[in-house]
Enzyme design. Structure first.
Site, PDB file in Angstrom:
ATOM      1  N   GLU A 174      32.979   7.313 -16.774  1.00 24.75           N
ATOM      2  CA  GLU A 174      33.277   8.743 -16.688  1.00 24.75           C
ATOM      3  C   GLU A 174      33.986   9.092 -15.388  1.00 24.75           C
ATOM      4  O   GLU A 174      33.931   8.363 -14.414  1.00 24.75           O
ATOM      5  CB  GLU A 174      31.997   9.578 -16.803  1.00 24.75           C
ATOM      6  CG  GLU A 174      30.804   9.086 -16.006  1.00 24.75           C
ATOM      7  CD  GLU A 174      30.958   9.127 -14.507  1.00 24.75           C
ATOM      8  OE1 GLU A 174      31.564  10.093 -14.001  1.00 24.75           O
ATOM      9  OE2 GLU A 174      30.481   8.195 -13.831  1.00 24.75           O
ATOM     10  N   GLU A 317      32.146   5.728 -12.872  1.00 26.06           N
ATOM     11  CA  GLU A 317      33.368   5.191 -13.477  1.00 26.06           C
ATOM     12  C   GLU A 317      33.098   4.150 -14.562  1.00 26.06           C
ATOM     13  O   GLU A 317      33.994   3.769 -15.295  1.00 26.06           O
ATOM     14  CB  GLU A 317      34.303   4.556 -12.426  1.00 26.06           C
ATOM     15  CG  GLU A 317      34.713   5.469 -11.288  1.00 26.06           C
ATOM     16  CD  GLU A 317      35.566   4.765 -10.242  1.00 26.06           C
ATOM     17  OE1 GLU A 317      35.897   3.574 -10.437  1.00 26.06           O
ATOM     18  OE2 GLU A 317      35.896   5.396  -9.219  1.00 26.06           O
TER      19      GLU A 317
END
Length: 350
Positions: A174, A317
């Protein structure tokens, strides 16, 4: 795509394949159970895939990107403009997730479901923007129910599309400045823990910033009164677009009997929503690591997951998930490459 029908079509794990996998593990040239979590993983993977000797050689991290209106409340130390800048960094291969994915032989795919930048364009970006960021959840719902469902379905479609192309191990990544705030709000809905034990500094808030964050979440919960029995409503009122898309990715993976690896706290909040929508999804999830964000352990405990690694990471991430890819593949290769006692000519009895 009907969510209720999707939930009904998610199968339980294949117990026969799990038993066969355990039998084979017990006949490999080693003491029974001596490879610990590696053995647990391969039995789980056998149950997910239905294959006694599962394979996960085609790996991908899907980074869902979206912005959050609640950043207006000073809940992040970084400006919202960092989100599109980091999306370009992912696409150019220069971020932490790119490095760790390359180490694992994995691909990275980036999906824009709600970045607050209309000019965000790149040939390798999947643009599925639902809206330009969520609304400020301290003043009303973060998004409409229809928008939450749209983002959820995008995640399902991305999972199914990549699986159709041969991906057999997915991970949740994300990007979205401020996204630990909706993640904390989601956890608060499903936990009796005090917000002071859930809320952390995110990308580097000082103590005053953490207090602003706690205040914003308290206000959002009072203003919106999300119904814990309706996870779509929780997503819509205090969630985020990338959180919804990650929840969809998890659901889509389970639907297609493909394992999905969680990253940190934000991935955990998305998984919590997915498991509230379809409790059987939990069996398809692998928790990669325990992050430094204080709510992460609580969200994993709430779901009932045990993380593999403790690396003091808090980047997000999808980095922790990518790091775990090598361990997961190692578990499958133990099964496919290690000899049995009979094959090795090793006799344990005198």
């Amino acid at each position: 795509m009907n969510i209720d029908n999707l939930v009904k079509n998610i199968k339980p794990l294949d117990r026969s394949a799990m038993e066969k996998a355990e039998d084979r593990l017990n006949n490999l040239v080693k003491p029974q159970g001596s490879l610990g979590v590696l053995e647990d993983l391969v039995i789980q993977l056998a149950g997910i895939t239905g294959d006694t000797i599962p394979r996960v050689e085609n790996k991908m991290v899907v980074v869902m990107a979206g912005d959050h209106g609640v950043v207006e409340e000073g809940v992040s130390a970084a400006p919202q403009s960092v989100t599109p800048q980091m999306v370009y960094n992912f696409l150019h291969g220069g971020a932490g997730i790119n490095v760790l994915a390359r180490c694992a032989g994995a691909k990275v795919k980036v999906v824009d479901v709600g970045v607050a930048d209309e000019t965000l364009v790149h040939q390798n970006l999947i643009s599925r923007k639902v809206r330009l960021a969520t609304a400020n959840m301290t003043k009303g719902p973060a998004m409409s129910r229809e928008e939450a469902l749209q983002a959820l379905k995008i995640g399902i479609e991305i999972a199914e599309g990549e699986i159709d192309q041969g991906i057999n191990l997915l991970a949740t990544g994300e990007m979205g400045i401020g996204n630990t705030t909706p993640s904390s709000a989601i956890l608060a809905v499903y936990s009796h823990a005090d917000l002071s034990t859930i809320v952390g500094p995110g990308v580097g808030l000082n103590d005053a910033g953490v207090q602003r964050k706690i205040k914003a979440i308290k206000t959002a919960l009072i203003v919106n009164q999300p119904d814990a029995t309706d996870p779509i409503e929780v997503l819509a009122k205090v969630g985020g677009l990338e959180l919804a898309a990650m929840a969809g990715l998890i659901l889509g993976s389970a639907l297609r009997q493909v394992p999905v690896v969680l990253d940190g706290f934000i991935s955990g909040a998305a998984a919590l929503i997915a498991c509230k929508i379809a409790p059987q999804v939990k069996d398809y999830i692998i928790a990669s690591h325990l992050s430094e964000e204080p709510g992460h352990k609580l969200v994993l405990d709430t779901i009932g997951l045990e993380p593999m690694l403790r690396m003091r990471m808090r980047l997000g991430e999808g980095t922790g998930a990518a790091l775990a890819f090598n361990i997961i593949e190692a578990a499958t290769r133990i099964m496919s490459e290690m000899a049995t006692f009979e094959e090795a000519g090793v006799i344990m009895e005198e």
